[in-house]
Design an enzyme around this catalytic site. Structure first.
Site, short mmCIF file in Angstrom:
data_model
loop_
_atom_site.label_atom_id
_atom_site.label_comp_id
_atom_site.label_asym_id
_atom_site.label_seq_id
_atom_site.Cartn_x
_atom_site.Cartn_y
_atom_site.Cartn_z
N SER A 1 12.81 -1.93 6.87
CA SER A 1 13.67 -2.05 5.82
C SER A 1 15.02 -1.27 5.84
O SER A 1 16.22 -1.58 5.09
CB SER A 1 12.75 -1.25 4.50
OG SER A 1 12.23 -0.35 4.20
N ASP B 1 6.15 -5.68 12.14
CA ASP B 1 5.59 -4.17 11.96
C ASP B 1 5.78 -3.74 13.30
O ASP B 1 5.66 -4.47 14.57
CB ASP B 1 4.53 -3.89 11.50
CG ASP B 1 4.18 -2.15 11.68
OD1 ASP B 1 5.01 -1.86 12.30
OD2 ASP B 1 3.70 -2.00 10.87
N ASN C 1 9.28 2.60 5.70
CA ASN C 1 10.70 2.33 5.22
C ASN C 1 10.84 3.34 6.31
O ASN C 1 11.91 4.76 5.92
CB ASN C 1 10.83 3.49 3.86
CG ASN C 1 11.93 3.08 3.95
OD1 ASN C 1 12.45 4.18 3.02
ND2 ASN C 1 13.05 3.01 4.14
N CYS D 1 11.52 2.06 9.54
CA CYS D 1 12.31 0.81 10.45
C CYS D 1 12.63 -0.58 10.26
O CYS D 1 13.87 -0.83 10.34
CB CYS D 1 10.74 0.78 11.72
SG CYS D 1 10.15 1.83 12.56
N CYS E 1 9.20 -2.30 3.27
CA CYS E 1 8.46 -2.16 4.70
C CYS E 1 7.36 -1.40 4.14
O CYS E 1 6.80 -0.45 2.71
CB CYS E 1 9.27 -2.37 5.84
SG CYS E 1 10.31 -0.67 5.89
P1 4NP Z 1 8.42 0.66 8.88
O1 4NP Z 1 7.47 0.98 10.51
O2 4NP Z 1 7.02 -0.03 7.78
O3 4NP Z 1 9.29 -1.37 9.08
O4 4NP Z 1 9.27 1.22 8.98
C1 4NP Z 1 6.80 1.59 10.43
C2 4NP Z 1 6.67 2.97 10.09
C3 4NP Z 1 5.21 3.71 10.45
C4 4NP Z 1 3.88 3.07 10.16
C5 4NP Z 1 3.75 1.85 9.95
C6 4NP Z 1 5.01 0.46 10.16
N1 4NP Z 1 2.51 3.65 9.78
O5 4NP Z 1 1.70 3.10 10.07
O6 4NP Z 1 3.45 5.03 10.65
#
Ligand code: 4NP
Length: 168
Positions: free
Chosen positions: A23, A134, A19, A21, A16
């Site tokens: 994945s 997301d 990494n 949430c 994702c």
């Molecule tokens: P993930 O979620 O891609 O499912 O781990 C996110 C975690 C952090 C961020 C975006 C999505 N961020 O922008 O920091």
């Protein structure tokens, strides 16, 4: 040189953006399914992010709490996708179309790849959304949605991995 899995071992990497949430949820839920079916020795699972913002961090607390409420433990430390992942893994599963486009843009040339790149939703029933959304900037509902979709797709991912066993 292409490195081949030990016979019988298949490797899958969930990817994702952060990494922390989606994945790690794919990784944790597939591990639970492997344990339930006694297949831990046959399939190796990991997760990574296309971005580097959260490298070294554990899973997002909100995501981990939502998973724990359903009986799943999420673990591991965030890392970024590395060039050698494309040759180490048999299957790389992107959680959304942006992750897949980023993975394709970062991919080494074909002779240094063994992994098949797929979108998570290809393992969901017809009519399912194309992306696992997301959840990072949304409310609690987003984390439940991730769990619903990942629970629904993991068995098909396992079937796909077991189908490919003995090849390559
Ligand atoms: P993930 O979620 O891609 O499912 O781990 C996110 C975690 C952090 C961020 C975006 C999505 N961020 O922008 O920091």
């Amino acid at each position: 040189m292409t490195t081949h899995s030990q016979s019988g071992t298949r490797r899958v990497l969930f990817v994702c953006l952060g990494n922390i949430c989606r994945s790690p949820t794919g990784e944790g839920l597939l591990r639970a399914l492997l344990a339930e079916r006694g297949l831990e020795g046959r399939i190796e699972v990991d997760s990574a992010g296309t971005g580097a913002w959260h490298v070294g961090e554990g899973p997002d607390r909100r995501m981990a709490a939502a998973a724990a409420a359903r009986g799943y433990r999420l673990g591991g430390r965030a890392r970024q996708v590395a060039p050698q992942d494309y040759d180490r893994y048999d299957l790389i599963v992107a959680m959304d179309r942006e992750n897949l486009a980023d993975l394709e843009a970062m991919a080494p040339p074909p002779e240094r790849r063994r992994a098949e790149l797929r979108l998570f939703s290809e393992f969901l029933p017809p009519g399912a959304p194309r992306d696992v959304p997301d959840p990072y900037y949304g409310g609690g509902h987003g984390f439940e949605r991730v769990l619903d979709l990942v629970e629904e797709g993991c068995a098909a991912i396992l079937d796909h991995l077991l189908d490919g066993e003995g090849q390559g």
